[in-house]
Design a protein around this motif. Structure first.
Motif, PDB file in Angstrom:
ATOM      1  N   PRO A  32      -9.248  87.910  21.666  1.00 29.80           N
ATOM      2  CA  PRO A  32      -8.844  88.440  22.771  1.00 29.80           C
ATOM      3  C   PRO A  32      -9.384  87.659  24.097  1.00 29.80           C
ATOM      4  O   PRO A  32      -8.988  87.998  25.208  1.00 29.80           O
ATOM      5  N   ARG A  33     -10.375  86.643  23.892  1.00 31.02           N
ATOM      6  CA  ARG A  33     -10.868  85.850  25.020  1.00 31.02           C
ATOM      7  C   ARG A  33     -10.210  84.699  25.316  1.00 31.02           C
ATOM      8  O   ARG A  33     -10.536  83.696  26.078  1.00 31.02           O
ATOM      9  N   LEU A  34      -8.997  84.577  24.399  1.00 28.44           N
ATOM     10  CA  LEU A  34      -8.210  83.371  24.811  1.00 28.44           C
ATOM     11  C   LEU A  34      -7.549  83.208  26.247  1.00 28.44           C
ATOM     12  O   LEU A  34      -7.297  84.051  27.063  1.00 28.44           O
ATOM     13  N   PRO A  35      -8.191  82.047  26.886  1.00 28.93           N
ATOM     14  CA  PRO A  35      -7.747  81.903  28.621  1.00 28.93           C
ATOM     15  C   PRO A  35      -6.388  81.587  28.414  1.00 28.93           C
ATOM     16  O   PRO A  35      -5.631  81.086  27.853  1.00 28.93           O
ATOM     17  N   ASP A  36      -5.880  82.316  29.600  1.00 36.52           N
ATOM     18  CA  ASP A  36      -4.449  82.320  29.968  1.00 36.52           C
ATOM     19  C   ASP A  36      -4.376  81.067  30.958  1.00 36.52           C
ATOM     20  O   ASP A  36      -4.277  81.281  32.203  1.00 36.52           O
ATOM     21  N   ARG A  37      -4.371  79.885  30.502  1.00 42.09           N
ATOM     22  CA  ARG A  37      -4.055  78.762  31.246  1.00 42.09           C
ATOM     23  C   ARG A  37      -2.853  77.957  30.954  1.00 42.09           C
ATOM     24  O   ARG A  37      -2.662  77.686  29.665  1.00 42.09           O
ATOM     25  N   THR A  38      -2.281  77.293  31.774  1.00 41.05           N
ATOM     26  CA  THR A  38      -1.124  76.521  31.283  1.00 41.05           C
ATOM     27  C   THR A  38      -1.205  75.202  32.043  1.00 41.05           C
ATOM     28  O   THR A  38      -1.949  75.175  33.147  1.00 41.05           O
ATOM     29  N   VAL A  39      -0.494  74.135  31.590  1.00 41.03           N
ATOM     30  CA  VAL A  39      -0.735  72.760  32.394  1.00 41.03           C
ATOM     31  C   VAL A  39       0.610  72.212  32.093  1.00 41.03           C
ATOM     32  O   VAL A  39       1.446  72.567  31.342  1.00 41.03           O
ATOM     33  N   GLY A  40       1.067  71.510  33.200  1.00 43.56           N
ATOM     34  CA  GLY A  40       2.328  70.726  33.180  1.00 43.56           C
ATOM     35  C   GLY A  40       2.458  69.487  32.358  1.00 43.56           C
ATOM     36  O   GLY A  40       1.247  69.144  31.467  1.00 43.56           O
ATOM     37  N   ARG A  41       3.585  69.095  31.872  1.00 41.02           N
ATOM     38  CA  ARG A  41       3.400  67.850  31.053  1.00 41.02           C
ATOM     39  C   ARG A  41       2.996  66.621  31.470  1.00 41.02           C
ATOM     40  O   ARG A  41       3.296  66.075  32.424  1.00 41.02           O
ATOM     41  N   ALA A  42       2.207  65.905  30.440  1.00 39.07           N
ATOM     42  CA  ALA A  42       1.562  64.616  30.908  1.00 39.07           C
ATOM     43  C   ALA A  42       2.859  63.583  30.940  1.00 39.07           C
ATOM     44  O   ALA A  42       3.423  63.511  29.669  1.00 39.07           O
ATOM     45  N   VAL A  43       3.094  63.062  31.922  1.00 40.65           N
ATOM     46  CA  VAL A  43       4.203  62.002  31.927  1.00 40.65           C
ATOM     47  C   VAL A  43       3.595  60.480  31.883  1.00 40.65           C
ATOM     48  O   VAL A  43       2.921  60.211  32.884  1.00 40.65           O
ATOM     49  N   PRO A  44       3.827  59.725  31.119  1.00 42.55           N
ATOM     50  CA  PRO A  44       3.323  58.375  31.018  1.00 42.55           C
ATOM     51  C   PRO A  44       3.814  57.566  32.187  1.00 42.55           C
ATOM     52  O   PRO A  44       4.915  57.805  32.590  1.00 42.55           O
ATOM     53  N   PRO A  45       3.179  56.653  32.579  1.00 43.38           N
ATOM     54  CA  PRO A  45       3.475  55.711  34.080  1.00 43.38           C
ATOM     55  C   PRO A  45       4.734  54.956  33.343  1.00 43.38           C
ATOM     56  O   PRO A  45       4.721  54.216  32.309  1.00 43.38           O
ATOM     57  N   GLY A  46       5.593  54.852  34.217  1.00 40.14           N
ATOM     58  CA  GLY A  46       7.194  53.891  33.969  1.00 40.14           C
ATOM     59  C   GLY A  46       6.672  52.584  34.106  1.00 40.14           C
ATOM     60  O   GLY A  46       5.743  52.123  34.951  1.00 40.14           O
ATOM     61  N   PRO A  47       7.826  51.669  33.969  1.00 41.62           N
ATOM     62  CA  PRO A  47       7.657  50.253  34.699  1.00 41.62           C
ATOM     63  C   PRO A  47       7.771  50.247  36.109  1.00 41.62           C
ATOM     64  O   PRO A  47       8.242  51.501  36.729  1.00 41.62           O
ATOM     65  N   PRO A  48       7.448  49.311  36.616  1.00 43.13           N
ATOM     66  CA  PRO A  48       7.295  49.246  38.213  1.00 43.13           C
ATOM     67  C   PRO A  48       8.692  49.444  38.515  1.00 43.13           C
ATOM     68  O   PRO A  48       9.679  48.939  37.848  1.00 43.13           O
TER      69      PRO A  48
ATOM     70  N   GLU B 163     -13.135  71.887  27.723  1.00 36.76           N
ATOM     71  CA  GLU B 163     -13.508  72.258  28.960  1.00 36.76           C
ATOM     72  C   GLU B 163     -12.266  72.789  29.770  1.00 36.76           C
ATOM     73  O   GLU B 163     -12.287  73.811  30.346  1.00 36.76           O
ATOM     74  N   VAL B 164     -11.384  71.891  30.104  1.00 41.12           N
ATOM     75  CA  VAL B 164     -10.412  72.222  30.769  1.00 41.12           C
ATOM     76  C   VAL B 164      -9.498  73.384  30.349  1.00 41.12           C
ATOM     77  O   VAL B 164      -8.860  73.863  31.271  1.00 41.12           O
ATOM     78  N   ALA B 165      -9.553  73.671  29.296  1.00 39.87           N
ATOM     79  CA  ALA B 165      -8.750  74.623  28.624  1.00 39.87           C
ATOM     80  C   ALA B 165      -9.539  75.731  28.592  1.00 39.87           C
ATOM     81  O   ALA B 165      -8.939  76.875  28.142  1.00 39.87           O
ATOM     82  N   GLY B 166     -10.852  76.041  28.865  1.00 35.92           N
ATOM     83  CA  GLY B 166     -11.552  77.097  28.767  1.00 35.92           C
ATOM     84  C   GLY B 166     -11.879  77.642  27.480  1.00 35.92           C
ATOM     85  O   GLY B 166     -12.399  78.926  27.207  1.00 35.92           O
ATOM     86  N   LEU B 167     -11.966  76.823  26.420  1.00 34.01           N
ATOM     87  CA  LEU B 167     -12.190  76.955  25.050  1.00 34.01           C
ATOM     88  C   LEU B 167     -13.603  76.888  24.815  1.00 34.01           C
ATOM     89  O   LEU B 167     -13.994  77.428  23.590  1.00 34.01           O
ATOM     90  N   THR B 168     -14.483  76.226  25.357  1.00 39.45           N
ATOM     91  CA  THR B 168     -15.733  76.147  25.342  1.00 39.45           C
ATOM     92  C   THR B 168     -16.576  77.744  25.353  1.00 39.45           C
ATOM     93  O   THR B 168     -17.783  77.575  24.737  1.00 39.45           O
ATOM     94  N   ALA B 169     -15.954  78.708  25.946  1.00 38.35           N
ATOM     95  CA  ALA B 169     -16.421  79.734  25.927  1.00 38.35           C
ATOM     96  C   ALA B 169     -16.212  80.793  24.613  1.00 38.35           C
ATOM     97  O   ALA B 169     -16.801  82.016  24.460  1.00 38.35           O
TER      98      ALA B 169
ATOM     99  N   TRP C 173     -16.672  80.129  18.393  1.00 44.93           N
ATOM    100  CA  TRP C 173     -16.273  79.536  17.085  1.00 44.93           C
ATOM    101  C   TRP C 173     -15.736  78.055  17.497  1.00 44.93           C
ATOM    102  O   TRP C 173     -15.810  77.154  16.897  1.00 44.93           O
ATOM    103  N   VAL C 174     -15.293  77.739  18.909  1.00 45.82           N
ATOM    104  CA  VAL C 174     -15.114  76.549  19.333  1.00 45.82           C
ATOM    105  C   VAL C 174     -16.114  75.783  19.520  1.00 45.82           C
ATOM    106  O   VAL C 174     -16.270  74.431  19.501  1.00 45.82           O
ATOM    107  N   ALA C 175     -17.029  76.406  20.171  1.00 42.98           N
ATOM    108  CA  ALA C 175     -18.429  75.868  20.552  1.00 42.98           C
ATOM    109  C   ALA C 175     -19.029  75.334  19.481  1.00 42.98           C
ATOM    110  O   ALA C 175     -19.816  74.369  19.401  1.00 42.98           O
ATOM    111  N   ASP C 176     -18.915  76.327  18.200  1.00 43.91           N
ATOM    112  CA  ASP C 176     -19.667  75.817  16.931  1.00 43.91           C
ATOM    113  C   ASP C 176     -19.017  74.382  16.529  1.00 43.91           C
ATOM    114  O   ASP C 176     -19.774  73.498  15.730  1.00 43.91           O
ATOM    115  N   ALA C 177     -17.745  74.456  16.740  1.00 45.30           N
ATOM    116  CA  ALA C 177     -17.164  73.228  16.291  1.00 45.30           C
ATOM    117  C   ALA C 177     -17.407  71.947  16.927  1.00 45.30           C
ATOM    118  O   ALA C 177     -17.736  70.888  16.341  1.00 45.30           O
TER     119      ALA C 177
END
Length: 533
Positions: free
Chosen positions: A300-316, A259-265, A268-272
């Motif tokens: 051709p319908r591939l959404p052109d979306r980018t996202v930043g790197r997921a950074v895990p929480p560090g120690p306090p 959903e966040v990547a826009g692939l549900t449209a 073939w992804v919706a079928d999966a």
């Protein structure tokens, strides 16, 4: 008979040693002489001999002889003892104190009788130290010959210091038996193994959020280590949940990632995703990774979306106490205490509505701080290699005719006045101008000829350093294709093992969410807790 050592050796603390265990640290004095009647040659510890001398520090005459059988005793020696000795290896050495020098003795791994003879011990003990070319005070003879073991003996005693050493040895408790020594070593080994095991368990608990993992989690593999960096508590919750909850988490992660990547449209992804909901195998192109990625790239319908790197929480963060001058300062205020060439960039930028540089407001904390005489002015150059001049003593009066220097001009460029959390140094190309800080170049005289190009420096150190400043938290320099991050969550959710499917699908969905991953994990935790996502 052969003589592997014949001449002078240096002693310190009145001792020299024979060692045959390359991995041993050597015994202490009491351990070396425990249970003996003689105190000149300590052989109680296996594989070592502790040889005592009258001289505390300096050169003594020393000879080592290896015989085929017991040699006759020369009556000129004043103090003589005998012990039994068996090397622990073929690398027996005569070793000076602290390993300063060593001589190989060439002894075999067999039983030897050892005779240690001394002359001049009292005189050397009285003098204590022998320097340079002073006359030799005491000398020693160490003889080896093959023989079965037998108790140590004092064959001759003349000197006072030898009698004192013998009395010390006789007052010691007996050495441990071989069985007692083996038991002591066994207990020490068990203690080391226990300490190492506890250290590894403590490290594991810390990595897993304070709770050790189950055998199922420990042997899971896949992306369990990646998800552990983000939410170890979630792994424990999935481990405690039943198969239905784990499968529900896997389906949720796969759907939210798409959903966040826009692939549900994409049909073939919706079928999966529908196949996952109905518990059916994934349809093509899933099941063939190469074909799946080719289908994604060619759609051709591939959404052109980018996202930043997921950074895990560090120690306090570790709270730094700081110095008395900086403990009460904020990061911005403490920046003014920077020294060196970056002194002119010691405040973060403060832009007014018009975009011009504004003067920083007076800080009440800074107003109470004394001026530091070690900090250079912003407008003055400072040499990184030259330390600042020490401050003048408090009682040193200023010269009457010394005028007060004018205040340096405030830099107009806000970039040259700010210091962010990231500072990067690197070599500069000599052909490029060093204008990272927009420092003005000195004016050239009108009639000054054009200077020749400088020669290429031979090494990077001579090329100089550049300084780049970053203000605030820098934007991610690398973005990822969100559809490509999301698609693996679909294949992961179809794994036959519900726990592996949940772990791998959630971790793939974290990559698809990027910097917004906490929102995903909030939904996943709700499902694990039995609440509807």
């Amino acid at each position: 008979m052969r003589r592997p050592v014949d001449g002078e050796v240096h002693v310190h603390y009145g001792q020299i040693h024979v060692e045959s265990d390359p991995d041993g640290d050597g015994p202490g004095l009491a351990e070396a002489f425990a249970g003996q009647s003689g105190g000149l040659c300590g052989a109680a510890a296996p594989g070592t001999l502790w040889l005592r001398t009258g001289l505390h520090t300096g050169g003594v005459g020393f000879t080592v002889e290896v015989h085929e059988q017991a040699p006759p005793l020369d009556p000129e020696w004043e103090d003589v003892v005998e012990v039994s000795f068996r090397p622990l290896s073929t690398d027996s050495m005569l070793v000076q104190w602290a390993g300063e020098a060593a001589w190989p003795l060439g002894l075999e791994e067999t039983g030897y009788r050892v005779r240690y003879c001394a002359q001049g011990m009292d005189r050397a003990h009285h003098e204590d130290t022998r320097l340079g070319e002073e006359p030799q005070l005491d000398r020693y003879l160490l003889q080896f010959w093959p023989a079965p073991p037998e108790p140590d003996r004092v064959l001759k005693q003349t000197s006072w210091i030898a009698a004192h050493c013998h009395a010390y040895a006789r007052d010691l408790p007996p050495p441990p038996t071989p069985a007692e020594r083996a038991e002591t070593e066994r207990r020490a080994r068990l203690a080391r193994e226990t300490a190492e095991r506890e250290r590894l368990l403590a490290l594991e608990r810390r990595e897993w959020g304070g709770k050790p993992p189950s055998e199922a989690l420990r042997g899971l593999g896949g992306d369990v280590r990646g998800l552990r960096a983000f939410a170890p508590d979630l792994l424990h919750a999935l481990d405690a949940a039943g198969p239905a909850t784990r499968r529900a988490v896997a389906l949720l992660a796969a759907r939210r990632a798409c959903e966040v990547a826009g692939l549900t449209a994409l049909d073939w992804v919706a079928d999966a995703l529908t196949a996952l909901d109905e518990g059916r195998p994934l349809p093509p192109p899933f099941g063939d990774d190469t074909r799946m990625w080719q289908t994604l790239a060619s759609d051709p319908r591939l959404p052109d979306r980018t996202v930043g790197r997921a950074v895990p929480p560090g120690p306090p963060p570790v709270r730094q106490t700081g110095s008395p001058c900086t403990a009460a300062l904020s990061v911005d205020d403490a920046a003014v205490l920077v020294t060196g060439p970056a002194r002119g960039a010691a405040r973060p930028p403060d832009l007014s509505e018009s975009g011009e540089s504004a003067e920083p407001a007076d800080s009440p904390e800074l107003a109470d701080l004394p001026e530091s005489p070690n900090l250079p002015d912003p407008g003055e150059p400072a040499d990184l290699l030259d330390p600042p001049e020490p401050p003048e003593p408090a009682d040193s009066p200023e010269p009457a005719d010394s005028p007060e220097p004018p205040d340096p001009p405030e830099p107009a460029d806000p970039v040259s006045r700010g210091l962010g959390p990231a500072v990067t140094f690197g070599p500069l190309d000599p052909g490029e101008p060093a204008d990272l800080l927009d420092l003005p170049e000195p004016p050239e005289p009108a009639d000054s000829p054009e200077p020749p190009d400088p020669p290429e420096p031979a090494d990077p150190v001579s090329r100089g350093l550049g300084l780049a400043l970053t203000f605030g938290v820098p934007d991610p320099s690398l973005r990822y294709s969100q559809p490509h991050m999301a698609l693996p969550a679909v294949t992961a959710a179809a794994a036959p093992d519900p726990l592996a499917a949940a772990v791998d699908a959630v971790y793939a969905a974290i990559g698809a969410y990027g910097e917004h991953w906490p929102a995903l994990l909030a939904e996943v935790r709700a499902v694990c807790a039995g609440r509807k996502a």
